[in-house]
Design a protein around this motif. Sequence first.
Motif, PDB file in Angstrom:
ATOM      1  N   SER A 269     115.142  79.530  64.107  1.00 44.37           N
ATOM      2  CA  SER A 269     114.426  79.903  65.308  1.00 44.37           C
ATOM      3  C   SER A 269     113.662  78.692  65.814  1.00 44.37           C
ATOM      4  O   SER A 269     113.296  77.805  65.039  1.00 44.37           O
ATOM      5  N   LYS A 270     113.442  78.638  67.153  1.00 47.61           N
ATOM      6  CA  LYS A 270     112.619  77.566  67.709  1.00 47.61           C
ATOM      7  C   LYS A 270     111.141  77.821  67.448  1.00 47.61           C
ATOM      8  O   LYS A 270     110.319  76.937  67.642  1.00 47.61           O
ATOM      9  N   SER A 271     110.783  79.038  67.014  1.00 45.17           N
ATOM     10  CA  SER A 271     109.413  79.334  66.587  1.00 45.17           C
ATOM     11  C   SER A 271     109.376  79.319  65.069  1.00 45.17           C
ATOM     12  O   SER A 271     109.067  80.316  64.401  1.00 45.17           O
ATOM     13  N   GLU A 272     109.715  78.156  64.520  1.00 43.86           N
ATOM     14  CA  GLU A 272     109.813  78.016  63.069  1.00 43.86           C
ATOM     15  C   GLU A 272     108.472  78.244  62.381  1.00 43.86           C
ATOM     16  O   GLU A 272     108.420  78.660  61.224  1.00 43.86           O
ATOM     17  N   ASP A 273     107.383  78.019  63.100  1.00 42.40           N
ATOM     18  CA  ASP A 273     106.064  78.131  62.493  1.00 42.40           C
ATOM     19  C   ASP A 273     105.731  79.571  62.111  1.00 42.40           C
ATOM     20  O   ASP A 273     105.350  79.853  60.970  1.00 42.40           O
ATOM     21  N   VAL A 274     105.877  80.506  63.069  1.00 43.77           N
ATOM     22  CA  VAL A 274     105.562  81.905  62.791  1.00 43.77           C
ATOM     23  C   VAL A 274     106.519  82.473  61.744  1.00 43.77           C
ATOM     24  O   VAL A 274     106.106  83.210  60.835  1.00 43.77           O
ATOM     25  N   TRP A 275     107.796  82.145  61.868  1.00 40.91           N
ATOM     26  CA  TRP A 275     108.777  82.653  60.917  1.00 40.91           C
ATOM     27  C   TRP A 275     108.486  82.148  59.500  1.00 40.91           C
ATOM     28  O   TRP A 275     108.621  82.895  58.517  1.00 40.91           O
ATOM     29  N   THR A 276     108.105  80.879  59.367  1.00 37.21           N
ATOM     30  CA  THR A 276     107.779  80.339  58.050  1.00 37.21           C
ATOM     31  C   THR A 276     106.581  81.054  57.462  1.00 37.21           C
ATOM     32  O   THR A 276     106.576  81.431  56.279  1.00 37.21           O
ATOM     33  N   ALA A 277     105.538  81.281  58.282  1.00 38.26           N
ATOM     34  CA  ALA A 277     104.360  82.002  57.801  1.00 38.26           C
ATOM     35  C   ALA A 277     104.709  83.424  57.387  1.00 38.26           C
ATOM     36  O   ALA A 277     104.240  83.916  56.350  1.00 38.26           O
ATOM     37  N   LEU A 278     105.534  84.096  58.176  1.00 37.01           N
ATOM     38  CA  LEU A 278     105.944  85.462  57.862  1.00 37.01           C
ATOM     39  C   LEU A 278     106.678  85.510  56.522  1.00 37.01           C
ATOM     40  O   LEU A 278     106.410  86.387  55.680  1.00 37.01           O
ATOM     41  N   THR A 279     107.570  84.560  56.303  1.00 30.14           N
ATOM     42  CA  THR A 279     108.314  84.528  55.041  1.00 30.14           C
ATOM     43  C   THR A 279     107.389  84.264  53.859  1.00 30.14           C
ATOM     44  O   THR A 279     107.531  84.878  52.793  1.00 30.14           O
ATOM     45  N   LEU A 280     106.439  83.365  54.033  1.00 29.80           N
ATOM     46  CA  LEU A 280     105.477  83.092  52.967  1.00 29.80           C
ATOM     47  C   LEU A 280     104.651  84.331  52.635  1.00 29.80           C
ATOM     48  O   LEU A 280     104.419  84.643  51.457  1.00 29.80           O
ATOM     49  N   HIS A 281     104.211  85.040  53.660  1.00 27.57           N
ATOM     50  CA  HIS A 281     103.436  86.260  53.413  1.00 27.57           C
ATOM     51  C   HIS A 281     104.292  87.317  52.725  1.00 27.57           C
ATOM     52  O   HIS A 281     103.790  88.069  51.869  1.00 27.57           O
ATOM     53  N   GLU A 282     105.558  87.393  53.077  1.00 25.68           N
ATOM     54  CA  GLU A 282     106.438  88.357  52.418  1.00 25.68           C
ATOM     55  C   GLU A 282     106.636  88.015  50.945  1.00 25.68           C
ATOM     56  O   GLU A 282     106.930  88.904  50.136  1.00 25.68           O
ATOM     57  N   HIS A 283     106.470  86.745  50.597  1.00 29.20           N
ATOM     58  CA  HIS A 283     106.598  86.333  49.197  1.00 29.20           C
ATOM     59  C   HIS A 283     105.255  86.369  48.460  1.00 29.20           C
ATOM     60  O   HIS A 283     105.164  85.880  47.316  1.00 29.20           O
ATOM     61  N   GLY A 284     104.227  86.913  49.108  1.00 29.42           N
ATOM     62  CA  GLY A 284     102.957  87.110  48.416  1.00 29.42           C
ATOM     63  C   GLY A 284     101.993  85.945  48.496  1.00 29.42           C
ATOM     64  O   GLY A 284     100.937  85.982  47.841  1.00 29.42           O
ATOM     65  N   TRP A 285     102.307  84.926  49.277  1.00 26.47           N
ATOM     66  CA  TRP A 285     101.403  83.791  49.391  1.00 26.47           C
ATOM     67  C   TRP A 285     100.256  84.114  50.350  1.00 26.47           C
ATOM     68  O   TRP A 285     100.358  85.006  51.196  1.00 26.47           O
ATOM     69  N   ARG A 286      99.181  83.345  50.229  1.00 27.39           N
ATOM     70  CA  ARG A 286      97.997  83.528  51.054  1.00 27.39           C
ATOM     71  C   ARG A 286      97.902  82.414  52.102  1.00 27.39           C
ATOM     72  O   ARG A 286      98.288  81.270  51.832  1.00 27.39           O
ATOM     73  N   SER A 287      97.403  82.749  53.279  1.00 29.92           N
ATOM     74  CA  SER A 287      97.150  81.752  54.321  1.00 29.92           C
ATOM     75  C   SER A 287      95.655  81.707  54.613  1.00 29.92           C
ATOM     76  O   SER A 287      94.935  82.685  54.400  1.00 29.92           O
ATOM     77  N   VAL A 288      95.205  80.556  55.110  1.00 31.53           N
ATOM     78  CA  VAL A 288      93.801  80.373  55.476  1.00 31.53           C
ATOM     79  C   VAL A 288      93.754  79.752  56.859  1.00 31.53           C
ATOM     80  O   VAL A 288      94.513  78.818  57.161  1.00 31.53           O
ATOM     81  N   TYR A 289      92.865  80.271  57.700  1.00 29.10           N
ATOM     82  CA  TYR A 289      92.632  79.674  59.015  1.00 29.10           C
ATOM     83  C   TYR A 289      91.155  79.315  59.121  1.00 29.10           C
ATOM     84  O   TYR A 289      90.285  80.121  58.764  1.00 29.10           O
ATOM     85  N   ILE A 290      90.873  78.101  59.583  1.00 24.75           N
ATOM     86  CA  ILE A 290      89.501  77.709  59.878  1.00 24.75           C
ATOM     87  C   ILE A 290      89.442  77.296  61.344  1.00 24.75           C
ATOM     88  O   ILE A 290      90.367  76.683  61.872  1.00 24.75           O
ATOM     89  N   ALA A 291      88.340  77.643  62.004  1.00 21.49           N
ATOM     90  CA  ALA A 291      88.228  77.426  63.444  1.00 21.49           C
ATOM     91  C   ALA A 291      87.707  76.042  63.796  1.00 21.49           C
ATOM     92  O   ALA A 291      87.531  75.740  64.973  1.00 21.49           O
ATOM     93  N   ASP A 292      87.473  75.186  62.802  1.00 18.88           N
ATOM     94  CA  ASP A 292      87.006  73.826  63.070  1.00 18.88           C
ATOM     95  C   ASP A 292      88.097  73.040  63.795  1.00 18.88           C
ATOM     96  O   ASP A 292      89.259  73.038  63.366  1.00 18.88           O
ATOM     97  N   ILE A 293      87.722  72.365  64.880  1.00 15.23           N
ATOM     98  CA  ILE A 293      88.691  71.556  65.628  1.00 15.23           C
ATOM     99  C   ILE A 293      88.865  70.231  64.893  1.00 15.23           C
ATOM    100  O   ILE A 293      87.975  69.379  64.896  1.00 15.23           O
ATOM    101  N   LEU A 294      90.010  70.063  64.241  1.00 15.50           N
ATOM    102  CA  LEU A 294      90.292  68.872  63.442  1.00 15.50           C
ATOM    103  C   LEU A 294      91.464  68.078  63.990  1.00 15.50           C
ATOM    104  O   LEU A 294      91.980  67.181  63.316  1.00 15.50           O
ATOM    105  N   ALA A 295      91.891  68.409  65.199  1.00 20.44           N
ATOM    106  CA  ALA A 295      92.919  67.622  65.899  1.00 20.44           C
ATOM    107  C   ALA A 295      92.867  68.010  67.369  1.00 20.44           C
ATOM    108  O   ALA A 295      92.634  69.179  67.699  1.00 20.44           O
TER     109      ALA A 295
END
Length: 562
Positions: A269-295
Motif C-alpha cells: 500500500s502507498k500508506s505503508e505507515d498505517v498498515w505497518t502500525a496496524l500489523t504491529l498492533h495485531e502482533h501485540g506490540w505497543r506504540s507510543v506517541y508524544i506531542a513534542d515537535i521534534l522535526a
Amino acid sequence: MRVSETSALFVLVSVLATLGVVAYALFLLDPSHRGDLLPYGLVIVAESVLVVQALLSMWTILSSGYEPRDFPYHEARRTLMPAADLGDDTMRLGADDLLVDVFVTVYGEDIDTVRRTVAAAVAMRGAHRTWVLDDGRSDAVRAAAEQLGAWYIRRLSPNGAKAGNINHALSVAKGEYFAVFDADFVPDPEFLVETVPFFIDGNVAFVQTPQAYGNLHTVIARGAAFMQTVFYRFVQRGRNRFNAAFCVGTNVIFRRAAIDEIGGMHTDSKSEDVWTALTLHEHGWRSVYIADILAVGEAPETIEAYSKQQLRWATGGFEILLTHNPLSPRRRLTGDQRVQYFVTATFYLTGICPLLLLLVPPLEIYFDLRPMNLTITPVTWLLYYAGFYVLQIVLAWFVVGSFRWETLTLATVSFPIYAKALWNVVCGRDVGWHVTGSGSTRSPFEFIVPQVLFFVFLALTSVVAIWRDVQNGTLTLATAWNVTNTAILGAFVATALREGRAVRRAAAPPAAAAPPAPTTIVARPLPRIPAPVPALTATRLIDDAPRSRAAARAVAAGGGAR
C-alpha cells in the motif's frame, strides 16, 4: 488563545461540543422532522457519518490527558548518555550500548531540502549512523551525503516505494533501532534523546512524533497544516490510552526486532505507515506517541501537491476499510484498537459528505424538495445546526488559536479527491507515489475540474435563488446555504487563479539582461580547495561508521573515524 488538553475549560468545551452533536443527531432522527425523501436522505447519510466521527473523536480527545512518560522512561532518560560530559555520545539502555540508524528517504526532492535534513540528522545528539536512501538515484544527492558525513544507499529498482526503500536499507544497516525522516522533515537535535528512552519497555515497537510545518506562506499550505492540528495535538495523544497511536511515516523511530517479526515494512500500500502500525498492533506490540515537535517539514504548497497527498492518504484508509476491516473478529486487536482503526479507515468518508450536502439547497431551489418538515422554522434548524458545527469550530479555535478559513475551504472542496480514492480502491487501481512538497509547472486547474464545475453550477443556482426570494419577498434558508457554499468554492477557485499566475510567472523565460558595464579585473590568488572526501557508501564495513557526533564531524572534515 490555545488551551491545554488537561485544562478545565478545554474539557468543558469538549463536553459541550459532544452534547451539541448528540442534540443535533436526535433532532435529525426525529420522525416528525422528516422532509422530502431525497434531500432528507442526503442529509441523513452525510450527517450520520459526520456525527459518528465527531462522537468517536470527542471520546478520543477527552482521553488525551494520558502521559506515556512513566518512571522507567525518566530513569532511562537520565542514564541514556552516561559519558556525555566527556564528549562521548554513546547511548545506553540498561547495560547495553545502542546502535541506532537514521534513515532519510529521498525521492526526487530539491537538493537544498535534502541537504538541510541530512545535515540536521547527522548533527543529532546520541551516537547514530545517518543513511540517505535515494530512490531518486541522484548523483547530486550522493555528493551531498558524502560531504555531510552520511552513508548513501541507491537501489536498482523502486519496487515497494518508500517501504521497499526502507526494507532494502534494513538489509544493509544493522542497528537495533532505526529512525525515519522524509527528505523535507528537518529533525531536532534532541530527537533521539527524547524518543529512545521509551524502548526501555521491551514491548514498545515504535515512538511517533508529530508532523509540524514551517512553510505556511500559501493558502493551501496553511489549510493542509491546520487540518491536522487537532489530530496531532489531541487525537493521537488520546490513542496512547488505547495503544492505538499509529505511525505517520516520518519523524518516527522503530525497534528493529518488531519490524523483523512482521516481515518488514508493509509494501502493498502507498500508506505503508498505517498498515505497518496496524500489523504491529495485531502482533501485540505497543506504540507510543508524544506531542513534542521534534522535526519540522513542508506542507503541500500547491493544489497539485495537496491533491496527490490526500489521494494517497485516503486510498490507504479505504484499503483498510474494504480489505482489512478492523471490526472483523479475525483481527487480533483489542476492542479499543478496533474502534480506533475503524475511525481511521472511515475518516475520509467525511470528506465525501460535503458533496451530498452541496446538493441539498439546489433540490429545494429548483424542485421545492425540502430536507426538513415545513413546520420546522429556519431558526430552529439553525439552533441545532449551530449546536453541532459552531461548537466544533469553537473547539478547533481553542486548539489552533484562531479560526482558519483555509481549513474550512479545503474540507469543503476536497470531495472529488476522496471520491476518487474510494473508487480507486473499489476498482483496484494503483496510486502512484508522489513527493508531497514538490513544486510543479502544471496549472492547478488540471486538478480541480469538478470543483470548478460545481462552482459554476452553484453560482448560477444562487442567482436563481436570489431572484426567486426577491419575487417572493422573503429570504430562504436554502438561498443562504447555497450562497455560502458558492462563496467557499469561489475562494478556492480564486486561490487556484493566484496559483496559476504564479506558475506562469515561474515558467516564463527570464528577460534578457543588459550587457554588463566594463570592469577592471584585479588578479587575486585562488582559494585553497580541500581534497575531496571519500565516498561513504553501503559497501564500506559497518564498523567504519561514525558512532558519535565528534566522529561524524571528523568524517566530514576528511579525517575518518577511529
